[in-house]
Design an enzyme around this catalytic site. Sequence first.
Site, PDB file in Angstrom:
ATOM      1  CB  THR A 180      -1.868   7.077  -3.426  1.00 43.94           C
ATOM      2  OG1 THR A 180      -1.279   5.767  -3.425  1.00 43.94           O
ATOM      3  CG2 THR A 180      -0.968   8.042  -4.167  1.00 43.94           C
ATOM      4  NE  ARG A 226      -2.876   0.122   3.173  1.00 42.44           N
ATOM      5  CZ  ARG A 226      -3.542   0.419   4.277  1.00 42.44           C
ATOM      6  NH1 ARG A 226      -4.530   1.253   4.241  1.00 42.44           N
ATOM      7  NH2 ARG A 226      -3.231  -0.132   5.421  1.00 42.44           N
ATOM      8  CG  ASP A 276       1.154  -6.518  10.223  1.00 45.35           C
ATOM      9  OD1 ASP A 276       1.488  -7.597   9.681  1.00 45.35           O
ATOM     10  OD2 ASP A 276       1.210  -5.428   9.630  1.00 45.35           O
ATOM     11  CG  ASP A 333       4.734  -7.138  11.643  1.00 43.13           C
ATOM     12  OD1 ASP A 333       5.600  -7.355  10.766  1.00 43.13           O
ATOM     13  OD2 ASP A 333       4.374  -5.999  11.974  1.00 43.13           O
TER      14      ASP A 333
HETATM   15  N1  URA Z   1      -3.683  -6.359   7.745  1.00 45.66           N
HETATM   16  C1  URA Z   1      -3.356  -6.956   8.907  1.00 45.66           C
HETATM   17  O1  URA Z   1      -2.412  -7.733   8.951  1.00 45.66           O
HETATM   18  N2  URA Z   1      -4.099  -6.692   9.990  1.00 45.66           N
HETATM   19  C2  URA Z   1      -5.149  -5.853   9.987  1.00 45.66           C
HETATM   20  O2  URA Z   1      -5.805  -5.673  11.016  1.00 45.66           O
HETATM   21  C3  URA Z   1      -5.472  -5.232   8.771  1.00 45.66           C
HETATM   22  C4  URA Z   1      -4.726  -5.497   7.664  1.00 45.66           C
END
Ligand code: URA
Length: 209
Positions: free
Chosen positions: A108, A104, A200, A203
Site C-alpha cells: 500500500t 512503509r 538510505d 543503512d
Molecule cells: N529514506 C532514506 O533513508 N533515504 C532516502 O533517500 C529516502 C528515504
Amino acid sequence: MQGVTIVDHPLVQHKLTILRDKETSTRSFRELLREISLLLCYEVTRDLPLEDVAIETPVAPTHGKRLAGKKLVFAPILRAGMGLLDGMLELVPSARVAHIGLYRDPKTLKAVEYYFKAPSDVADRMVILIDPMLATGHTAVAALDRIKEHGVKDIRFACVLAAPEGIDVVRSHHPDVPIWTAAIDERLNDHSYIVPGLGDAGDRIYGTK
Ligand code: URA
C-alpha cells in the site's frame, strides 16, 4: 518556501557534503550526523521563550535569562531518527523522548505503526519530530497525526535533507508544523529515494547495507 527554514550555516553545509559522499564510512557518517544534529537543534530552538531570573555571581547580584516555555520532547522516527537524538539530548539534557516506530507497507506504501511510546505529559510539551530524511512525507505525516492524537499543540520537524514532494505533503497535512532542513534536494526517484540525497540514512548509520 513558507514554514520551511533552511539551515545554511557553513559548518552544516560542509558536513552535509561529506555525509552525502558514498565513500564516507559508517563511523564518520554517524559522527557527522551527530554534529549536524547539534547545529540543527541550535536553529530549531533559536526562538524559545526566556524569562528573567535574579542570580548572584561570586562578585555581584545580577539578572540572567532562563528557558521559560514548554519543556521539550524529541521524537525520533525509528530507526534513522535515532541518529539525530544523542546530539540533541546533549544540548537539551532535560528533554524527554518519544519513540515512534513506523514502516512503509510495500503493497500500500502507507506508513504502518509498530511502536509508539511518549511521556505521559506530552500534551503539555513542545515536540520536535526528528528524522534525517523527509522523502515522500507519508511517514512524517503519520507520525504527526499520532503526536496530535495525544493532544500535542506545539510541534516542529527537523530533518537533514528534504524532497520538495515531501515538504508539500507535510505542509498540506500539517500547515501548523514548521520544518527545519539543511537542504532541499531536487526530487524523489522511482524508489522514493531523495536525489541526489545520501542513500538510505538508516543503512548508512548502522552499516546494514
Ligand atoms: N529514506 C532514506 O533513508 N533515504 C532516502 O533517500 C529516502 C528515504
